[in-house]
Design a protein around this motif. Structure first.
Motif: not given
Lengths: 150, 410
Positions: A43, B125, B366, B368, B370, B374, B379-380
């Motif tokens: 990422g 995801h 992340h 999977c 995201q 957010r 970001a992670a």
């Protein structure tokens, strides 16, 4: 990774300094090329803007999100290539890539300046892609400015 | 409930007994995949050494044995899920395939413009993208439940969305892979059913951390993977209520799933084979059944209690650490063995590299999820996840290694 590589070879002060105080970070309103690259596995991302004048990198800025290695490497790269003709900047990228593949000569090549602090990354194979992300962006920018399809 | 005899259990897992980067391995990436006990490895090897053949077709002894092992494993899964109808158990490659199967087959048949699918911000995801695909194909709309600061779902908001009367199916995770949150599935199921909708439960994490009873949970579909609960990779199962599965068209065509094949059309084999085209992962099914036997022997309820004790201990150690940011419910009883965190301005990948250099394996990224990242404006994260074979000493090793991160990023 080989057994017990000292972490100090990876996290040198110079790297953490670039991570915390990135050089040439921001946006460039009159950029002639802009690219956005991303390492999908982790990422990390970098947006790189160049102002090319007669094939010379007259100015540049980057923004990004990611680990210390990817962001420090991009910062070091921008300091190194500012004011250089694009082909010379790409050649430095090749030299840096050699260093990431544990080429000992490249690791002591003075032309890489601050980037030499990243030589230790070669001993952490899963982090090499992080270190190369900045130059990936530069290569992508060069392709774009040459009018090739990305 | 007796506590786990972790020392004895660790003896069953060969991969745990090795040095990594000069230190004894501390494996804390169990939410990604678990290590495998010898009982599972032996079952897979025995199958290949003694019984290997294709299933449901050879009129010979080995094929009979292979079929018996394969269908026996299906019965084992049915028992694990608390159903007495093995035909409701469809073999898949894992949770992802199970959800894709329902999205494509049930969704393709039952969804249209104006219909809604209810998801949440904490979904993996694999429980988002299949629904995005089917929504685009059918014109259905995706609705999302918010996640609170503490990492829980907002059930009042769920009622509000359900009251619109357009939700046809809710697809929600049993346990969050990124936060560890255990969702109140029974309560959710009652509300979803009262609104005339169906509930698919993503059990990728849920099945690994405790007993699963699909009827008690109130699920209409439940998908899980073998590899997260001591089984092999590449095998999992989808459970669905018979009347739902019977009304669904096949997901893939091929051998094994047909009855009569004509030039233009064919008829399907009955459940569960309708959804099992091609030569299946027979050894995987055998290994998964062995894993379920193993977990049953250990005691699924004791596994969750053990994980929660480790989470409680880890949170206790981590909370006072300067610069730490912890994610997920504060009450260890409300979560499974997952601890997501950030530490100062060290990026999770840097944390993971530093921990790896002292033999501590965690996940950074992340996860999977995201949408969830957010939601928290990151970001992670770094994630340590525990399983039945982890110990307090290993939590201590994690904490000590994090001190190294703090020193380097001081």
């Amino acid at each position: 990774m080989t057994t017990d590589v000292p972490l100090t070879s990876l996290y040198q002060d110079l790297i953490l300094d670039h991570y915390r105080k990135p050089r040439n970070r921001g946006t460039l309103p009159d950029a002639t090329v802009e690219v956005h690259v991303r390492n999908p596995t982790c990422g990390d991302e970098i947006r790189l803007q160049l102002l090319l004048e007669d094939g010379v990198i007259a100015d540049l800025r980057f923004e990004g999100e990611g680990c210390s290695i990817s962001q420090a490497s991009a910062s070091m790269m921008t300091s190194l290539i500012r004011g250089k003709p694009l082909p010379d900047a790409l050649a430095l990228g090749s030299r840096f890539t050699e260093m990431m593949h544990a080429d000992a000569d490249a690791a002591t090549d003075g032309s890489l300046r601050d980037l030499r602090a990243l030589a230790g990354v070669a001993r952490f194979p899963v982090r090499v892609r992080c270190a190369l992300l900045g130059f990936d962006a530069l290569r992508e920018a060069a392709r774009q400015s040459a009018g090739e399809a990305p | 409930m007796a506590p786990l005899d972790v020392d004895r259990l660790r003896g069953d897992f060969p991969a745990l007994h090795q040095d990594v980067n000069g230190h004894p391995l501390v494996y804390l990436d169990n939410a990604a995949t678990s290590q495998k006990p010898v009982q599972v490895l032996d079952a897979v090897r025995r199958y290949y050494e003694a019984d290997n053949a294709n299933v449901h077709r050879g009129i010979h002894e080995l094929s009979r044995r292979a079929t018996e092992a394969y269908e026996g494993a299906r019965n084992r899964v049915a028992g694990f899920l608390g159903t007495d109808d093995p035909a409701e158990v469809i073999w898949t490659r894992g949770t992802t395939e199970g959800i894709n199967l329902v999205a494509a087959s049930w969704g393709g048949e039952n969804l249209g413009p104006g219909d809604e699918i209810l998801l949440s911000e904490m979904e993996h995801h694999s429980n988002l993208v299949p629904w995005q695909l089917v929504a685009r194909r059918t014109g259905a709309t995706l609705r999302y439940l918010d996640v609170s600061d503490e990492g829980t779902l907002n059930l009042d908001q769920m009622d509000e969305i359900l009251s619109g009367g357009r939700v046809r199916l809710a697809a929600l995770t049993h346990i969050s892979n990124a936060l560890g949150t255990i969702n109140p599935i029974r309560e959710i199921a009652d509300r979803v059913h009262a609104a005339g909708a169906l509930l698919l439960v993503d059990g990728a994490q849920g099945a690994a951390h405790g007993p699963v009873d699909v009827a008690a949970l109130g699920a209409d579909f439940y998908a899980f993977s073998g590899h997260k609960l001591c089984g092999p990779t590449g095998i999992g199962a989808l459970w669905g209520r018979r009347e739902l599965l019977e009304a669904m068209p096949p997901y893939m065509g091929g051998g094994e799933m047909i009855s009569i094949v004509e030039r233009d059309m064919s008829t399907w084999a009955p459940l569960p084979h309708t959804f099992e085209a091609g030569t299946p992962n027979i050894s995987g099914a055998v290994g998964l059944a062995a894993a379920l036997d193993y977990l049953e022997g250990v005691g699924p309820a004791a596994i969750l209690a053990h994980e929660q004790a480790l989470v409680a201990y880890a949170l206790e150690q981590l909370r006072p650490m300067p610069g730490i940011r912890l994610f997920g419910p504060e009450d260890p009883g409300a979560r499974a063995g997952v601890v997501s965190f950030l530490l100062g301005d060290a990026h999770p990948h840097d944390i993971s590299t530093i921990l790896d250099s002292s033999g501590v394996a965690i996940r950074a990224g992340h996860h999977c999820t995201q949408l969830l990242m957010r939601r928290y404006g990151v970001a992670a994260t770094a994630r340590a996840s525990f399983y039945l074979y982890n110990t307090r000493d290993e939590v201590d090793r994690l904490v000590t290694s994090l001190e190294t991160v703090r020193t380097i990023f001081a």
